[in-house]
Design an enzyme around this catalytic site. Sequence first.
Site, PDB file in Angstrom:
ATOM      1  N   LYS A 196      -4.172   2.541  -2.016  1.00 12.51           N
ATOM      2  CA  LYS A 196      -5.440   3.272  -2.097  1.00 12.51           C
ATOM      3  C   LYS A 196      -5.322   4.455  -1.146  1.00 12.51           C
ATOM      4  CE  LYS A 196      -7.943  -0.346  -0.786  1.00 12.51           C
ATOM      5  NZ  LYS A 196      -7.107  -1.505  -0.917  1.00 12.51           N
ATOM      6  N   ASP A 230       0.847  -1.199   0.000  1.00 13.19           N
ATOM      7  CA  ASP A 230       0.000   0.000   0.000  1.00 13.19           C
ATOM      8  C   ASP A 230       0.879   1.244   0.000  1.00 13.19           C
ATOM      9  OD1 ASP A 230      -2.322  -1.454   0.072  1.00 13.19           O
ATOM     10  OD2 ASP A 230      -2.534  -1.365   2.244  1.00 13.19           O
ATOM     11  N   MET A 285      -9.052   7.725   9.393  1.00  7.55           N
ATOM     12  CA  MET A 285      -9.502   8.450   8.198  1.00  7.55           C
ATOM     13  C   MET A 285     -10.582   9.473   8.586  1.00  7.55           C
ATOM     14  SD  MET A 285      -9.527   4.956   5.988  1.00  7.55           S
ATOM     15  CE  MET A 285      -9.917   3.997   7.421  1.00  7.55           C
TER      16      MET A 285
HETATM   17  C1  SAM Z   1      -6.448   2.154   5.536  1.00  2.21           C
HETATM   18  S1  SAM Z   1      -6.213   2.724   7.162  1.00  2.21           S
HETATM   19  C2  SAM Z   1      -5.040   1.580   7.759  1.00  2.21           C
HETATM   20  C3  SAM Z   1      -4.822   1.632   9.248  1.00  2.21           C
HETATM   21  C4  SAM Z   1      -3.699   0.713   9.685  1.00  2.21           C
HETATM   22  N1  SAM Z   1      -4.051  -0.655   9.408  1.00  2.21           N
HETATM   23  C5  SAM Z   1      -3.302   0.871  11.158  1.00  2.21           C
HETATM   24  O1  SAM Z   1      -3.436  -0.072  11.929  1.00  2.21           O
HETATM   25  O2  SAM Z   1      -2.803   1.948  11.495  1.00  2.21           O
HETATM   26  C6  SAM Z   1      -5.251   4.170   6.831  1.00  2.21           C
HETATM   27  C7  SAM Z   1      -5.502   5.213   7.902  1.00  2.21           C
HETATM   28  O3  SAM Z   1      -4.772   4.890   9.068  1.00  2.21           O
HETATM   29  C8  SAM Z   1      -4.313   6.068   9.695  1.00  2.21           C
HETATM   30  N2  SAM Z   1      -2.849   6.094   9.641  1.00  2.21           N
HETATM   31  C9  SAM Z   1      -2.032   5.164   9.120  1.00  2.21           C
HETATM   32  N3  SAM Z   1      -0.731   5.503   9.314  1.00  2.21           N
HETATM   33  C10 SAM Z   1      -0.743   6.677   9.981  1.00  2.21           C
HETATM   34  C11 SAM Z   1       0.266   7.538  10.490  1.00  2.21           C
HETATM   35  N4  SAM Z   1       1.567   7.255  10.354  1.00  2.21           N
HETATM   36  N5  SAM Z   1      -0.116   8.663  11.134  1.00  2.21           N
HETATM   37  C12 SAM Z   1      -1.421   8.956  11.307  1.00  2.21           C
HETATM   38  N6  SAM Z   1      -2.423   8.182  10.852  1.00  2.21           N
HETATM   39  C13 SAM Z   1      -2.095   7.056  10.207  1.00  2.21           C
HETATM   40  C14 SAM Z   1      -4.935   7.218   8.906  1.00  2.21           C
HETATM   41  O4  SAM Z   1      -6.205   7.496   9.470  1.00  2.21           O
HETATM   42  C15 SAM Z   1      -5.040   6.596   7.541  1.00  2.21           C
HETATM   43  O5  SAM Z   1      -5.964   7.301   6.733  1.00  2.21           O
END
Ligand code: SAM
Length: 241
Positions: free
Chosen positions: A57, A35, A172
Amino acid sequence: MTGFVSFVGSGPGDPELLTLKAVSRLKEADAVLFDDLSSGSFLKHAKPGADLVAVGKRAGRASPKQNHVSRLLVDYAKGGGRIVRLKSGDPGIFGRLEEEITALKAEDIAFEIIPGVTSATAATAAAMIPLTRRLSSRRVQFVTGHDVTGGLPEDLNVPALADPMATTVVFMPKRTFPALAARLFEAGLPPETPAMLAENVSRPDQQLIRDSMQGLAQRLEESISDAPGLILYGSLSEDVL
Ligand SMILES: C[S@@+](CC[C@H](N)C(=O)[O-])C[C@H]1O[C@@H](n2cnc3c(N)ncnc32)[C@H](O)[C@@H]1O
């Protein structure tokens, strides 16, 4: 022979938060499907010659459809070898893991899941606060701020999300947060409830914005950045504000 798929969590971004098991799966992989948030330095662990395939995505940008990603994963696995499906944070949290597992099961393809550090716990670690507190936050809830259309999900459990004694982490969250906050205030959540927007957690450009729920909603009505972000609110800790 059919291949084997490892769903691997890459953590929130800091390469040092990749688990040892994640590194070993990357080193063995013949193909890595990754991703957007799992790109960059993580891929340095892949063996020379491995296929590195971006299937990211991101909100608001053109990106492969989920069924295309699942199909690609099945096709790679049918080609044999070790396949890593690299997902940000923990692969089981808002990572569309279910659809990909279903596609593999339909073809009798074996897989495993290697957990990763979720951005939710990385955010509280960055803010130097606990996610739970013994007396005042006995419940944690993770919720997504948007549905497949990008809007605020219609079937939210509003009373649970308005519980000031829980710690809530919204993934998100940015585009729909003002609308969510308005619904929660109507349900009785005080507008001054402590909140934090955590962007690019564990990355060099990390930003933590501490405010009240109302203050954060106002900021997001004015401007929204492209950075991945989470909003945490509730019984966080007085130290947040
Ligand atoms: C598709 S989701 C995946 C979440 C992921 N599986 C997790 O456990 O963090 C993607 C969302 O996770 C959050 N996210 C992922 N990495 C991040 C980071 N380094 N800082 C802040 N938010 C993050 C944001 O809300 C982003 O839009």
